[in-house]
Design an enzyme around this catalytic site. Sequence first.
Site, PDB file in Angstrom:
ATOM      1  N   HIS A 145      70.783  96.574  48.048  1.00 29.27           N
ATOM      2  CA  HIS A 145      70.902  98.019  47.853  1.00 29.27           C
ATOM      3  C   HIS A 145      70.514  98.412  46.427  1.00 29.27           C
ATOM      4  O   HIS A 145      70.071  99.541  46.181  1.00 29.27           O
ATOM      5  CB  HIS A 145      72.326  98.483  48.174  1.00 29.27           C
ATOM      6  CG  HIS A 145      72.371  99.786  48.904  1.00 29.27           C
ATOM      7  ND1 HIS A 145      71.821  99.962  50.158  1.00 29.27           N
ATOM      8  CD2 HIS A 145      72.877 100.994  48.555  1.00 29.27           C
ATOM      9  CE1 HIS A 145      71.994 101.222  50.543  1.00 29.27           C
ATOM     10  NE2 HIS A 145      72.631 101.864  49.585  1.00 29.27           N
TER      11      HIS A 145
ATOM     12  N   LYS B 273      69.818 104.711  59.584  1.00 30.81           N
ATOM     13  CA  LYS B 273      71.094 105.284  60.009  1.00 30.81           C
ATOM     14  C   LYS B 273      70.811 106.437  60.970  1.00 30.81           C
ATOM     15  O   LYS B 273      69.959 107.268  60.730  1.00 30.81           O
ATOM     16  CB  LYS B 273      71.883 105.783  58.803  1.00 30.81           C
ATOM     17  CG  LYS B 273      72.398 104.641  57.921  1.00 30.81           C
ATOM     18  CD  LYS B 273      73.210 105.170  56.772  1.00 30.81           C
ATOM     19  CE  LYS B 273      73.744 104.043  55.907  1.00 30.81           C
ATOM     20  NZ  LYS B 273      74.507 104.539  54.748  1.00 30.81           N
TER      21      LYS B 273
END
Length: 296
Positions: free
Chosen positions: A243, A177
């Site tokens: 995740h 990110k």
Amino acid sequence: MTNPTTLTPLEISIAAFLRALEGKNRSPETVRAYRTDLTQFAAWLRMDNPLLVDAGDVTTEDALEFLAYLSRQGLSGVSRRRKLAAVRELYRYLRQIKAVADSPVADIDTPKGEERGRNWLTSTEYTKLLAAAGGNPRDFAILQVFLQTGIRISELCTLTLEDIDLEHRLLLVRAGKGMKARSIPLEKKAASALKGWLKTRPAAHHDHVFTNYEGEPLRQNGVRKLLDKYCRTAGITKRVTPHSLRHTFATHKASHPQVTTFLLQDLLGHSNPATTRRYVHEAKINVQKVQEATAL
């Protein structure tokens, strides 16, 4: 089904919005969810104020009262924010087609969602998961990389051959990110698994590390499917996502006294240290549970 002649102008607007979603090839599940939420909104407005029939007549106070009604009915913050999002999308569409001048929900704060507990695997569960994939070098390497480095699924799918340095046991992650690159040391298990896969990796016209069975770069959906398959094989019944494997890595690392919050933040590629501190907090809670369960 409601008779079309009994529809209010607001309900006709909702029907037009849903048709527009279908025209954009939105999934049937998405359209169904919008229909459910907006039908409830229109039904509540009709019950609360029978004279209110047009989308342009809805006020911010009406929308706030709707959210308050949902809260009194016991709906979670997550459910209320989803319904508010549906109303927002409806009015965004109506403004685009010039059916209304303003949105009554434009300035309404989004309800806070409840903090969800992170789903992670115990040592027994991830051992079974790895054993289930042991006969497939690619899939075994994927699971080991997830569990031993904590990278995101998007990062795994964009790994290239030059990102792997087996000689120095380093993994370069470029696609985090914010596009901030980071280097993650590879421990022996992950390095060995990657070495095993790269020996058998078929020749391809690209440099992505992981390929599908057609020799193309492996996509995120393919990764999710293989994880689901091995969870079923391993007898893991709880919901496990890529995740979840990242959470597993972080939770187990956070429980180790030598792993500081700053080190874990670097490994995970978090831009906000507060995100990392949650794992440390949960690890302390887990230690407390162990203490209670093993008290003399």
